[in-house]
Each structure stands twice: as C-alpha cells, then as structure tokens.
Design a protein around this motif. Structure first.
Motif, short mmCIF file in Angstrom:
data_model
loop_
_atom_site.label_atom_id
_atom_site.label_comp_id
_atom_site.label_asym_id
_atom_site.label_seq_id
_atom_site.Cartn_x
_atom_site.Cartn_y
_atom_site.Cartn_z
N GLY A 170 32.10 98.43 38.35
CA GLY A 170 31.80 98.99 37.03
C GLY A 170 32.57 98.37 35.89
O GLY A 170 32.50 98.87 34.76
N HIS A 171 33.26 97.26 36.13
CA HIS A 171 34.03 96.58 35.08
C HIS A 171 33.25 95.34 34.65
O HIS A 171 33.33 94.28 35.27
CB HIS A 171 35.42 96.21 35.60
N LEU A 172 32.48 95.49 33.60
CA LEU A 172 31.47 94.48 33.26
C LEU A 172 32.03 93.44 32.29
O LEU A 172 31.66 93.40 31.10
CB LEU A 172 30.23 95.16 32.69
N CYS B 75 50.63 85.82 35.15
CA CYS B 75 50.00 84.74 35.91
C CYS B 75 49.04 85.39 36.89
O CYS B 75 49.44 86.26 37.67
CB CYS B 75 51.06 83.91 36.64
N THR B 76 47.78 84.97 36.88
CA THR B 76 46.76 85.69 37.64
C THR B 76 46.20 84.88 38.80
O THR B 76 45.86 83.71 38.65
CB THR B 76 45.59 86.11 36.72
N ALA B 77 46.08 85.54 39.95
CA ALA B 77 45.33 84.99 41.08
C ALA B 77 43.85 85.30 40.85
O ALA B 77 43.51 86.14 40.02
CB ALA B 77 45.82 85.61 42.39
N PRO B 78 42.94 84.63 41.55
CA PRO B 78 41.51 84.75 41.21
C PRO B 78 40.91 86.10 41.55
O PRO B 78 41.25 86.72 42.56
CB PRO B 78 40.87 83.64 42.05
N LEU B 79 40.03 86.55 40.66
CA LEU B 79 39.22 87.73 40.97
C LEU B 79 37.79 87.27 41.23
O LEU B 79 37.41 86.13 40.97
CB LEU B 79 39.29 88.77 39.85
N ASP C 22 37.69 96.77 42.07
CA ASP C 22 38.33 97.81 41.26
C ASP C 22 39.85 97.63 41.27
O ASP C 22 40.52 97.80 40.25
CB ASP C 22 37.94 99.18 41.79
N ALA C 23 40.40 97.29 42.43
CA ALA C 23 41.85 97.07 42.54
C ALA C 23 42.28 95.87 41.70
O ALA C 23 43.31 95.92 41.01
CB ALA C 23 42.25 96.86 43.99
N ALA C 24 41.49 94.79 41.73
CA ALA C 24 41.82 93.61 40.95
C ALA C 24 41.88 93.94 39.46
O ALA C 24 42.76 93.46 38.73
CB ALA C 24 40.80 92.50 41.20
N TYR C 25 40.95 94.78 39.01
CA TYR C 25 40.98 95.24 37.62
C TYR C 25 42.26 96.02 37.33
O TYR C 25 42.90 95.82 36.30
CB TYR C 25 39.76 96.11 37.33
N ALA C 26 42.64 96.90 38.24
CA ALA C 26 43.84 97.73 38.04
C ALA C 26 45.09 96.86 37.97
O ALA C 26 46.01 97.15 37.18
CB ALA C 26 43.96 98.75 39.17
N THR D 83 39.38 86.01 31.11
CA THR D 83 39.57 85.72 29.69
C THR D 83 39.12 86.88 28.82
O THR D 83 39.86 87.38 27.97
CB THR D 83 38.81 84.44 29.31
N GLU D 84 37.89 87.33 29.06
CA GLU D 84 37.33 88.41 28.25
C GLU D 84 37.99 89.75 28.57
O GLU D 84 38.19 90.59 27.68
CB GLU D 84 35.83 88.48 28.49
N LEU D 85 38.34 89.96 29.82
CA LEU D 85 39.00 91.21 30.23
C LEU D 85 40.36 91.35 29.56
O LEU D 85 40.71 92.42 29.02
CB LEU D 85 39.13 91.25 31.75
N LEU D 86 41.15 90.29 29.57
CA LEU D 86 42.47 90.36 28.95
C LEU D 86 42.37 90.50 27.44
O LEU D 86 43.21 91.16 26.81
CB LEU D 86 43.29 89.13 29.34
#
Length: 337
Positions: free
Chosen positions: A134-136, A121-125, A99-103, A141-144
């Motif tokens: 709950g973030h499906l 620039c993103t570190a791995p989730l 959940d934090a990674a999503y935030a 790529t798809e999230l951004l």
C-alpha cells in the motif's frame, strides 16, 4: 582530539532480497568501520540469518537507539523493529517485507531529520512489494522526498569514472519529454553542482545531454526540444558562473566524461543515464538523492531475488555507498566546556 565519525542509519531494505546479506558483509568491512559508525534499521533475526548464509561469525546486537550502539570488531548494531516473520522465504515477493522496508526508511528519515544520525544509507527495496503493502511510491527517491517534506529532488548515480544526475527518473519516456522544461533543467543542474562542490570538486565541469539523437543536430531530429527546453537553462546557469556545457549528444557525452572531460553528466531521462553507468560497473555504483535536507546514499542495484539467501551477493556497492555517505556527512562539533 580525533574527529568524530559520522553516525549513519543503514536501512535493511527488502528482507526477502539480498539487502540483509550486503548490509552484514559491508558493516564488517574495515574500510567502512574506519570512516563511520553504521547502525542498521531493520530486523535482527533476519540479519543473523544473513550472517549464517554468508558463513560469518559476528554479533548482531539489538539496540533501542543509534546513540546506544557500541562499535567493536565483529559487532553489527541494529535498531530491531521486529517486523518480519521468522519463516520469511528468501527470493519471493512479500507484502510483509515491502511494508517492513517502508518502516525502516521511515524510521531512518525521522532520525536523520531530527539530527540523531548524520546520514542515511539504504539497501534495495522491491517496488512491487512496496506497492503490495500500500505504499505507492516509484522508489526510494520519491519516498524520501515525501518523508522529509521535500518538494523536488534529483537522483544522482556515482561511479569512479562517471557521475550522472537525472532531470527525470521513474516516468515513461513520453511523459519525461513533456515534463522537461528550462526551470527543471536549471534546478537539476544547480543541485548537481552543489553536490559536486560538497563532495570536493569546487568548480565542476558539467555536461548536459540533449533529448534527441545527436542533441537534435540543429533541428534535423525532433521538434526543437533542445533549443526550447534545455538551452535557456544553460544560458542562465552560465551567467551565474556554473560551467554547464551542452546540449551534448548523449552517445558521446558519457565517453567524454569517462576520460575526464566532464565531472558530471546531466541525463534527461532514466535510461539515458542509467544504461552507461551500469555498463561501467553496477557493483561499484552508488545512488544519491540530491536535494534532501539529509544525506542519503544507496546501492545501485536491486533486490536480486534470484540469488537472495545464497550467500553470493557482492557487497561492494554497499561499502562504496557507506564510504560516500561518510564523506558527505557533517558531524556537529560540540563546544568545549
């Protein structure tokens, strides 16, 4: 007057993985600090713990906004969202970490869309942790794409020897073949061409893989997918002056690209592109999301739960991801008064 350095939002990734370690190590690297001003979106206490396990003496400085950051040697700036518990174990799947990674990503996307940072620039989730929260989404790529309101994007992997963009990514192989059609192939090649031009290759030579072994070998393998799904797109692209060649046998296309025959390879599905790139060196690979309204680069590795918290993670991919983000970012010039 010196050219201002781009301000880059660096998301910390899954706090139970190696993200905090590679972020801290990379942000203390001189090669990074001479090219950009990086600010972490994450949790300050977790970054301090990462510095401890790495044996690094540095200041983890919490700031309210990237514009408040100060860039001095030995200092890592972080917009501290304060989402992780102090006793979060390293290397274990955690809904809270997902959940934090999503935030972190959501905040970085908001900043980038608003023009308050010049790149992300993103570190791995961890996809399983993300889903548990709950973030499906299949991945970054798809999230951004969702967070920026972008209908269609492409994943590009970049190494020193080979660059590859994918027509399809995080779906099963049968679904991928069904989804491929001339319009999608054409749009993917155009996004790759634009990214290469922006990165400094004005007339890229683009090799487009086939779907079947030997690109179908004139109908011997498959059911004519190359002629039906790929060839029409290439004809349109070439008419528009884009040097797109193929369909090529994938088993030789990457070798030819590695010796310099092609500037970019177009893979039809996830493993067709990822396998060769990772053999060439995952530690130096960079993942780019092409087609977003913002610049986004990432490491080309996962959360590595097996070594998280041990201080042994390599930061090379994060350093390279930051270098490429800085190279593509455009800093608006403020007119003189």
């Amino acid at each position: 007057m010196p050219t201002p350095l781009p301000l880059i939002a660096v998301t910390m990734g899954d706090g139970a993985g190696i993200g905090p370690e590679v972020v801290v190590a990379a942000l203390l690297d001189d090669a990074v600090l001479t090219r950009c001003h990086p600010v972490v979106i994450g949790d300050a206490p977790r970054l301090r713990e990462a510095a401890r396990v790495l044996g690094l003496d540095c200041e983890i400085a919490a700031v309210d906004h990237p514009r408040d950051a100060e860039f001095t040697p030995g200092r890592v700036n972080v917009v501290d969202l304060g989402l992780l518990p102090a006793d979060l174990p390293w290397g274990e799947l955690s809904r809270l970490a997902g959940d934090a990674a999503y935030a972190y990503i959501r905040r970085a996307a908001e900043l980038a869309v608003a023009g308050e940072v010049h790149a992300i620039c993103t570190a791995p989730l961890n996809k399983e942790a993300l889903h548990a929260a709950g973030h499906l989404y299949p991945g970054h790529t798809e999230l951004l794409a969702h967070l920026t309101g972008t209908e269609e994007v492409s994943m590009m992997l970049s190494t020193e020897k080979v660059k590859v963009i994918h027509v399809t990514t995080h779906i099963g192989l049968i679904d991928a073949v069904n989804r491929i059609e001339p319009g999608l192939v054409e749009r993917t090649v155009r996004r790759g061409h634009e990214a290469m031009v922006r990165a400094g290759t004005p007339n890229p030579v683009i090799g487009v893989c086939g779907i079947n072994p030997h690109a179908g070998e004139n109908g011997l393998f498959g059911y004519g997918e190359e002629d039906e799904k790929i060839a029409p797109a290439l004809e349109t692209l070439r008419t528009d002056g884009i040097d797109a060649r193929g369909p090529l046998p994938a088993d030789t296309a990457f070798f030819l690209a590695s010796r310099g025959d092609y500037d970019l390879i177009v893979a039809m599905y996830h493993d067709q592109g990822h396998g060769p790139v990772k053999v060439l060196g995952i530690e130096a690979g960079v993942n780019l999301t092409v087609g977003l309204p913002v610049i986004r680069t990432s490491v080309d590795h996962g959360t590595a739960f097996d070594i998280a918290g041990t201080g042994t993670a390599e930061a090379g991919s994060m350093v390279e991801a930051l270098r490429q983000a800085a190279g593509m970012a455009t800093v608006p010039v403020t007119p003189a008064a």
